[in-house]
Design an enzyme around this catalytic site. Structure first.
Site, PDB file in Angstrom:
ATOM      1  N   TRP A   1      30.391  55.340  26.275  1.00 23.30           N
ATOM      2  CA  TRP A   1      30.523  56.084  25.021  1.00 23.30           C
ATOM      3  C   TRP A   1      31.937  56.597  24.829  1.00 23.30           C
ATOM      4  O   TRP A   1      32.448  56.629  23.710  1.00 23.30           O
ATOM      5  CB  TRP A   1      29.484  57.223  24.986  1.00 23.30           C
ATOM      6  CG  TRP A   1      28.105  56.680  25.163  1.00 23.30           C
ATOM      7  CD1 TRP A   1      27.277  56.845  26.236  1.00 23.30           C
ATOM      8  CD2 TRP A   1      27.406  55.811  24.265  1.00 23.30           C
ATOM      9  NE1 TRP A   1      26.110  56.142  26.058  1.00 23.30           N
ATOM     10  CE2 TRP A   1      26.154  55.505  24.863  1.00 23.30           C
ATOM     11  CE3 TRP A   1      27.707  55.265  23.017  1.00 23.30           C
ATOM     12  CZ2 TRP A   1      25.222  54.675  24.244  1.00 23.30           C
ATOM     13  CZ3 TRP A   1      26.777  54.441  22.404  1.00 23.30           C
ATOM     14  CH2 TRP A   1      25.555  54.152  23.018  1.00 23.30           C
TER      15      TRP A   1
ATOM     16  N   ASP B   1      32.366  65.236  23.214  1.00 21.78           N
ATOM     17  CA  ASP B   1      31.045  64.667  22.946  1.00 21.78           C
ATOM     18  C   ASP B   1      30.100  65.257  23.995  1.00 21.78           C
ATOM     19  O   ASP B   1      30.201  64.954  25.182  1.00 21.78           O
ATOM     20  CB  ASP B   1      31.113  63.141  23.068  1.00 21.78           C
ATOM     21  CG  ASP B   1      29.759  62.463  22.880  1.00 21.78           C
ATOM     22  OD1 ASP B   1      28.730  63.172  22.777  1.00 21.78           O
ATOM     23  OD2 ASP B   1      29.719  61.216  22.878  1.00 21.78           O
TER      24      ASP B   1
ATOM     25  N   LYS C   1      18.552  64.388  22.987  1.00 26.68           N
ATOM     26  CA  LYS C   1      18.436  64.617  24.421  1.00 26.68           C
ATOM     27  C   LYS C   1      17.912  66.038  24.674  1.00 26.68           C
ATOM     28  O   LYS C   1      16.804  66.218  25.140  1.00 26.68           O
ATOM     29  CB  LYS C   1      19.778  64.453  25.139  1.00 26.68           C
ATOM     30  CG  LYS C   1      20.682  63.363  24.590  1.00 26.68           C
ATOM     31  CD  LYS C   1      20.320  61.988  25.081  1.00 26.68           C
ATOM     32  CE  LYS C   1      21.400  60.991  24.684  1.00 26.68           C
ATOM     33  NZ  LYS C   1      21.102  59.622  25.078  1.00 26.68           N
TER      34      LYS C   1
END
Length: 355
Positions: free
Chosen positions: A99, A166, A190
């Protein structure tokens, strides 16, 4: 048989949050209408957004001068939106996984990108340390938790330039000094909500400093001015986020979530380190408390499918590792119980005894 959800995302949510959201989808606050069909402009929905923002600020102790936004597009859209709003000439990126690599790739569309460090040389099994942050960069971007590789940066970096993070997979799992960051963003699926909403925590006075024209929908100032209501927001995921924020507050807040994360991780990592069949993939000082990755030792590699089948038969859901790492992954987000981790350990012990 009881099931334990170790999926990396979309992932486990508290049962009461699921039930509250499901009930609202049948009848939202006695209105006779489903949450899925009400107007986002309805008088009884604005308080949902307002309370969710207020709880987010309370739980993370977000200072004055920051806004909390609920947007669409996932963290992947933020990979583009962030440099669009902040990258004037050069940005610095710490590369700790897939990511982070994707975020870096998007930033290169807007200006020069300096990679301050990378752990790609060892398949992202560690968090780089002692790297130099260029003082002339517009910002430094980090990915605090790496779901695929099971590594986590659990301490806030002291950065001489604006810090962007992030935090898709570890937000609300540990205390964060928000004042050290200009932007914190992430997908909600999440630790915050169901899939479909993205959170952005942003320092207001950092905006409006790039020379380029920014499309309306990609301009953070648009959404700050309209309170996340410039266009139709993801109504159901925002409601689910509110229910989860209430759950976290009622269960001791972020400090309690942090203690629970450490307890769960200790249970599973202790067994990985003890068990003769398994070995962890992340270096010990970089191990994630959210995503615990492990494989069978080389001499037992041929037992992988057998262990996966056995664990699944015992109610362990989603423990198959990502294809880039292989083996197994136990994602232990806020809603995962200690009981679930103990059940996984029991499977590992029983499998060891069999072989």
């Amino acid at each position: 048989m009881k099931k334990y959800n170790f999926n990396a995302g979309p992932s486990i949510l508290p049962r009461e949050v699921i039930e509250q959201t499901a009930q609202a989808c049948l009848d939202f606050e006695g209105s006779g209408l489903s949450l899925m069909e009400i107007s986002h402009r309805a008088k009884n929905f604005q308080p949902v957004v307002d309370e969710a923002v207020a709880l987010f600020k309370e739980l993370l102790d977000i200072p004055e001068g920051y806004s909390v936004l609920f947007l669409g597009g996932g963290a992947s859209l933020q990979f583009c939106m962030l440099p669009y709003n902040f990258l004037e000439k050069k940005a610095a990126y710490l590369n700790t996984g897939v990511w982070a690599t994707k975020a870096e790739k998007e930033a290169k569309l807007f200006g020069e990108v300096v990679e301050v460090a990378s752990s790609k040389d060892r398949n992202f099994t560690y968090i780089p340390k002692d790297f130099t942050i260029p003082a002339d960069a517009d910002y430094l971007h980090i990915t605090t938790n790496n779901t695929i590789y099971g590594t986590e940066l659990r301490k806030d970096i002291d950065s001489p330039i604006p810090l962007m993070a992030d935090m898709s997979s570890d937000i609300l799992s540990r205390p964060v000094d928000v004042s050290k960051y200009t932007v914190i963003y992430g997908g909600a699926q999440k630790n915050l909500s169901m899939a479909g909403v993205t959170f952005v925590i942003i320092k207001n006075d950092a905006l409006g400093k790039v020379s380029r024209q920014i499309p309306t929908m990609l301009n953070y100032e648009t959404h700050i001015k309209k309170g996340s209501m410039f266009n139709t927001p993801p109504v159901v995921p925002i409601y689910s986020a509110l229910m989860n924020l209430r759950y976290i507050k009622a269960n001791g807040g972020v400090a309690a979530m942090d203690a629970l994360a450490k307890q769960r991780a200790d249970i599973v990592y202790s067994e990985i380190d003890r068990n003769r069949l398994f070995v962890g993939t992340a270096e010990e000082d970089s191990r994630s408390l959210m995503n615990i990755t492990f494989v069978l030792k080389e001499e037992y590699k041929d037992l992988q499918d057998e262990f996966l089948a056995y664990a699944t038969s015992q109610g362990m859901v989603g423990v198959k590792g990502h294809r880039d790492v292989g083996g197994f992954r136990a994602s232990c987000y806020n809603a995962m119980s200690v009981e679930g981790c103990e059940a996984l350990v029991k499977c590992m012990k029983e499998f060891e005894a069999k072989h």
